[in-house]
Design an enzyme around this catalytic site. Structure first.
Site, PDB file in Angstrom:
ATOM      1  CB  THR A 132      -0.242 -35.668  43.530  1.00 39.64           C
ATOM      2  OG1 THR A 132      -0.582 -36.658  42.577  1.00 39.64           O
ATOM      3  CG2 THR A 132       1.263 -35.702  43.724  1.00 39.64           C
ATOM      4  CG  ASP A 133      -3.144 -40.239  42.853  1.00 40.58           C
ATOM      5  OD1 ASP A 133      -2.424 -39.511  42.152  1.00 40.58           O
ATOM      6  OD2 ASP A 133      -4.166 -40.811  42.407  1.00 40.58           O
ATOM      7  CD  GLU A 134       0.997 -38.333  38.911  1.00 40.17           C
ATOM      8  OE1 GLU A 134       2.197 -38.328  38.575  1.00 40.17           O
ATOM      9  OE2 GLU A 134       0.092 -37.980  38.157  1.00 40.17           O
ATOM     10  CE1 TYR A 158       3.168 -32.518  40.054  1.00 41.05           C
ATOM     11  CE2 TYR A 158       2.393 -34.777  39.778  1.00 41.05           C
ATOM     12  CZ  TYR A 158       2.204 -33.499  40.272  1.00 41.05           C
ATOM     13  OH  TYR A 158       1.070 -33.190  40.980  1.00 41.05           O
ATOM     14  CE  LYS A 162       2.471 -31.706  44.715  1.00 43.36           C
ATOM     15  NZ  LYS A 162       2.029 -30.306  45.020  1.00 43.36           N
TER      16      LYS A 162
HETATM   17  P1  NAD Z   1      -1.825 -25.964  37.617  1.00 39.75           P
HETATM   18  O1  NAD Z   1      -0.559 -26.277  36.896  1.00 39.75           O
HETATM   19  O2  NAD Z   1      -3.082 -25.801  36.850  1.00 39.75           O
HETATM   20  O3  NAD Z   1      -1.639 -24.612  38.461  1.00 39.75           O
HETATM   21  C1  NAD Z   1      -0.487 -24.349  39.208  1.00 39.75           C
HETATM   22  C2  NAD Z   1      -0.505 -22.871  39.599  1.00 39.75           C
HETATM   23  O4  NAD Z   1       0.650 -22.605  40.401  1.00 39.75           O
HETATM   24  C3  NAD Z   1      -0.456 -21.920  38.398  1.00 39.75           C
HETATM   25  O5  NAD Z   1      -1.383 -20.862  38.567  1.00 39.75           O
HETATM   26  C4  NAD Z   1       0.981 -21.378  38.434  1.00 39.75           C
HETATM   27  O6  NAD Z   1       1.104 -20.080  37.890  1.00 39.75           O
HETATM   28  C5  NAD Z   1       1.269 -21.408  39.927  1.00 39.75           C
HETATM   29  N1  NAD Z   1       2.701 -21.471  40.244  1.00 39.75           N
HETATM   30  C6  NAD Z   1       3.632 -22.308  39.679  1.00 39.75           C
HETATM   31  N2  NAD Z   1       4.838 -22.062  40.235  1.00 39.75           N
HETATM   32  C7  NAD Z   1       4.677 -21.099  41.159  1.00 39.75           C
HETATM   33  C8  NAD Z   1       5.542 -20.438  42.073  1.00 39.75           C
HETATM   34  N3  NAD Z   1       6.843 -20.739  42.130  1.00 39.75           N
HETATM   35  N4  NAD Z   1       5.028 -19.500  42.903  1.00 39.75           N
HETATM   36  C9  NAD Z   1       3.696 -19.178  42.842  1.00 39.75           C
HETATM   37  N5  NAD Z   1       2.830 -19.754  41.990  1.00 39.75           N
HETATM   38  C10 NAD Z   1       3.308 -20.705  41.161  1.00 39.75           C
HETATM   39  O7  NAD Z   1      -1.970 -27.097  38.721  1.00 39.75           O
HETATM   40  P2  NAD Z   1      -3.292 -27.762  39.334  1.00 39.75           P
HETATM   41  O8  NAD Z   1      -3.680 -28.904  38.478  1.00 39.75           O
HETATM   42  O9  NAD Z   1      -4.260 -26.709  39.672  1.00 39.75           O
HETATM   43  O10 NAD Z   1      -2.682 -28.376  40.678  1.00 39.75           O
HETATM   44  C11 NAD Z   1      -2.626 -27.608  41.879  1.00 39.75           C
HETATM   45  C12 NAD Z   1      -1.947 -28.429  42.966  1.00 39.75           C
HETATM   46  O11 NAD Z   1      -2.690 -29.637  43.169  1.00 39.75           O
HETATM   47  C13 NAD Z   1      -0.529 -28.870  42.623  1.00 39.75           C
HETATM   48  O12 NAD Z   1       0.231 -28.799  43.797  1.00 39.75           O
HETATM   49  C14 NAD Z   1      -0.674 -30.318  42.171  1.00 39.75           C
HETATM   50  O13 NAD Z   1       0.485 -31.047  42.438  1.00 39.75           O
HETATM   51  C15 NAD Z   1      -1.838 -30.766  43.028  1.00 39.75           C
HETATM   52  N6  NAD Z   1      -2.675 -31.856  42.473  1.00 39.75           N
HETATM   53  C16 NAD Z   1      -3.197 -31.743  41.212  1.00 39.75           C
HETATM   54  C17 NAD Z   1      -4.039 -32.751  40.737  1.00 39.75           C
HETATM   55  C18 NAD Z   1      -4.656 -32.683  39.359  1.00 39.75           C
HETATM   56  O14 NAD Z   1      -5.279 -33.660  38.927  1.00 39.75           O
HETATM   57  N7  NAD Z   1      -4.563 -31.568  38.648  1.00 39.75           N
HETATM   58  C19 NAD Z   1      -4.329 -33.848  41.549  1.00 39.75           C
HETATM   59  C20 NAD Z   1      -3.767 -33.928  42.833  1.00 39.75           C
HETATM   60  C21 NAD Z   1      -2.944 -32.907  43.280  1.00 39.75           C
HETATM   61  O1  DAU Z   2      -2.934 -38.334  39.986  1.00 35.71           O
HETATM   62  C1  DAU Z   2      -2.905 -36.958  40.230  1.00 35.71           C
HETATM   63  C2  DAU Z   2      -2.139 -36.274  39.119  1.00 35.71           C
HETATM   64  O2  DAU Z   2      -2.982 -36.275  37.975  1.00 35.71           O
HETATM   65  C3  DAU Z   2      -1.701 -34.862  39.473  1.00 35.71           C
HETATM   66  O3  DAU Z   2      -0.794 -34.916  40.540  1.00 35.71           O
HETATM   67  C4  DAU Z   2      -1.044 -34.183  38.263  1.00 35.71           C
HETATM   68  O4  DAU Z   2      -0.739 -32.844  38.567  1.00 35.71           O
HETATM   69  C5  DAU Z   2      -2.020 -34.231  37.109  1.00 35.71           C
HETATM   70  O5  DAU Z   2      -1.431 -33.672  35.952  1.00 35.71           O
HETATM   71  C6  DAU Z   2      -2.453 -35.668  36.825  1.00 35.71           C
HETATM   72  O6  DAU Z   2      -1.343 -36.460  36.322  1.00 35.71           O
HETATM   73  P1  DAU Z   2      -1.547 -37.521  35.133  1.00 35.71           P
HETATM   74  O7  DAU Z   2      -0.225 -37.745  34.504  1.00 35.71           O
HETATM   75  O8  DAU Z   2      -2.300 -38.706  35.613  1.00 35.71           O
HETATM   76  O9  DAU Z   2      -2.527 -36.642  34.191  1.00 35.71           O
HETATM   77  P2  DAU Z   2      -2.571 -36.426  32.624  1.00 35.71           P
HETATM   78  O10 DAU Z   2      -3.858 -35.721  32.329  1.00 35.71           O
HETATM   79  O11 DAU Z   2      -1.316 -35.856  32.067  1.00 35.71           O
HETATM   80  O12 DAU Z   2      -2.693 -37.920  32.074  1.00 35.71           O
HETATM   81  C7  DAU Z   2      -3.759 -38.768  32.499  1.00 35.71           C
HETATM   82  C8  DAU Z   2      -3.538 -40.113  31.832  1.00 35.71           C
HETATM   83  O13 DAU Z   2      -3.768 -39.977  30.423  1.00 35.71           O
HETATM   84  C9  DAU Z   2      -2.130 -40.645  31.977  1.00 35.71           C
HETATM   85  O14 DAU Z   2      -2.171 -42.061  32.093  1.00 35.71           O
HETATM   86  C10 DAU Z   2      -1.452 -40.259  30.665  1.00 35.71           C
HETATM   87  C11 DAU Z   2      -2.600 -40.314  29.680  1.00 35.71           C
HETATM   88  N1  DAU Z   2      -2.520 -39.375  28.547  1.00 35.71           N
HETATM   89  C12 DAU Z   2      -2.307 -38.057  28.818  1.00 35.71           C
HETATM   90  C13 DAU Z   2      -2.238 -37.134  27.798  1.00 35.71           C
HETATM   91  C14 DAU Z   2      -1.970 -35.671  28.094  1.00 35.71           C
HETATM   92  C15 DAU Z   2      -2.733 -39.813  27.241  1.00 35.71           C
HETATM   93  O15 DAU Z   2      -2.949 -41.015  26.997  1.00 35.71           O
HETATM   94  N2  DAU Z   2      -2.663 -38.896  26.230  1.00 35.71           N
HETATM   95  C16 DAU Z   2      -2.405 -37.576  26.458  1.00 35.71           C
HETATM   96  O16 DAU Z   2      -2.329 -36.799  25.469  1.00 35.71           O
END
Ligand code: NAD
Ligand code: DAU
Length: 354
Positions: A132-134, A158, A162
């Site tokens: 992730t970019d975080e 988180y 990561k």
């Molecule tokens: P998600 O939470 O929707 O899905 C995570 C999946 O991993 C789930 O199916 C869960 O059951 C599985 N899991 C959790 N712990 C596990 C374990 N110990 N063993 C096997 N499976 C397990 O997450 P997502 O949003 O699909 O993100 C997927 C990946 O991409 C993550 O590594 C996250 O850090 C990364 N990522 C997400 C975003 C985003 O915006 N969602 C952006 C950049 C990177």
């Molecule tokens: O940047 C990549 C990341 O993006 C991934 O690594 C994470 O897994 C993914 O969850 C996401 O993280 P964020 O914290 O940016 O996503 P989230 O959707 O939780 O929140 C997006 C923005 O919106 C953040 O600034 C918080 C804000 N927010 C979020 C929620 C859930 C609100 O203002 N209200 C809300 O109820």
């Protein structure tokens, strides 16, 4: 075949669906089915022999060793993680367990497996870690976007977990020569996104007549990428990335949260207007800010474009329209997730282990 971890989650499920839409190379999906894992997202693959689901933990060394020995995948793509920042603030332990300890065990299994390979199979093997970019921390309004050389400055449990996993992956390349690839992507949105994250939560709450909770002043900036574009970037990096390298993936699409919420409301006003004629934006409610909330993320995706020719196919306008349409057309998926019906199915299918 390839082994994909966490493929019952949001991005992993999209990745498997896209992969099998373009190739007949089978996928083994290893997923623990936490609250975020939902096999209903992959129900269109029921009966498709190219998708093999295995219920388990990436940290279960015996299970992963067996899967690698039995199926001999040419690559492992690691999506499995705890992914929600707010949950990491309330309870960091699961994040350390899966994202740090789990990734470590997975790397150990993969390293042992890679050690048994020879010749072409050894040369072609890849471990792709999805990050992730975080991990880069937060940007000031005028800072340039994150490049791959930006220092790691994670601010939440988180992002710290990561970052730790990224460092382990890097170390396994430098120390053991494991052919790893790392992608650091910005915020994804699109189908099958669990409604705890901003965009799906806003769509689902708006339609349910509930408040739309915006943290703080709503001026935090994220760089949004349609999930299918993230999936195409991962396929491209797997295909042509240089082992040991990291690739930033982003949409060149920075927007403040309040603009995202207003856009979602405007699309819903157009596609599914409220019965009382009021706009959905009247449901916006400013709430207490997230502790330690990162103010701005932005990705410089020049490297992946220059070296691998990848760029996103969707603009934010096309992607968010498709996303809102998908949620309107798939309310059964949302209801099932919200009612806990899919958890009941998991309990029935897997018993107390799940
Ligand atoms: P998600 O939470 O929707 O899905 C995570 C999946 O991993 C789930 O199916 C869960 O059951 C599985 N899991 C959790 N712990 C596990 C374990 N110990 N063993 C096997 N499976 C397990 O997450 P997502 O949003 O699909 O993100 C997927 C990946 O991409 C993550 O590594 C996250 O850090 C990364 N990522 C997400 C975003 C985003 O915006 N969602 C952006 C950049 C990177
Ligand atoms: O940047 C990549 C990341 O993006 C991934 O690594 C994470 O897994 C993914 O969850 C996401 O993280 P964020 O914290 O940016 O996503 P989230 O959707 O939780 O929140 C997006 C923005 O919106 C953040 O600034 C918080 C804000 N927010 C979020 C929620 C859930 C609100 O203002 N209200 C809300 O109820």
């Amino acid at each position: 075949m390839i082994l994909v971890t966490g493929a019952a989650g949001f991005i992993g499920a999209n990745f498997v669906l896209d992969w099998l839409a373009q190739s007949d190379e089978p996928v083994i999906n290893l997923d623990k089915l936490t609250y975020a894992g939902n096999l209903q997202s992959l129900s269109s693959l029921d009966g498709d022999a190219r998708h093999v689901f295995v219920h388990g933990d990436i940290g279960d060394r015996a299970l992963v060793d067996r899967l690698l020995a039995e199926h001999r995948p040419r690559a492992v793509v690691n999506f499995a993680a705890e992914s929600h920042v707010d949950r990491s603030i309330h309870g960091p332990e699961d994040f350390i367990q899966t994202n740090v300890v789990g990734t470590f065990h997975l790397l150990e299994s993969v390293r042992a497996h890679w050690g048994t390979l020879e010749g072409e199979a050894r040369a072609a093997f890849r471990f792709l870690h999805v990050s992730t970019d975080e991990v880069y921390g937060t940007l000031k309004p005028t800072d340039p976007p994150f490049t791959e050389n930006h220092p790691y400055e994670p601010n939440s449990p988180y992002s710290a977990s990561k970052a730790a996993s990224d460092h382990l992956v890097r170390a396994y390349h430098h120390t053991y020569g494991l052919p790893v690839l790392t992608t650091n992507c910005s915020n994804n949105y699109g189908p099958y996104h669990f409604p705890e994250k901003l965009i799906p939560l806003m769509i689902v709450n708006a339609l349910a007549g509930k408040p739309l909770p915006v943290y703080g002043d709503g001026m935090q900036v994220r760089d949004w990428l349609f999930v299918k574009d993230h999936c195409s970037a991962i396929r491209r990096v797997l295909e042509a990335g240089t082992p040991g390298e990291t690739y930033n993936v982003g949409g060149w699409n920075e927007k403040p949260n309040i603009e995202i919420v207003n856009t979602v409301c405007a699309l819903l006003d157009e596609m599914s207007p409220r019965a009382d004629g009021q706009g959905y934006a009247t449901q916006i409610t400013y709430v207490k800010d997230r502790p330690g909330h990162d103010r701005r993320y932005a990705i410089d995706a020049t490297k992946i474009h220059r070296e691998l020719g990848w760029k996103p196919a969707e603009t934010f306008e096309t992607g968010i329209r498709k996303t809102v349409r998908w949620y309107l057309d798939n309310q059964a998926w949302v209801q099932q997730v919200q009612s806990g019906e899919y958890r009941q199915w998991v309990d029935k299918q897997y018993g107390a282990k799940a």
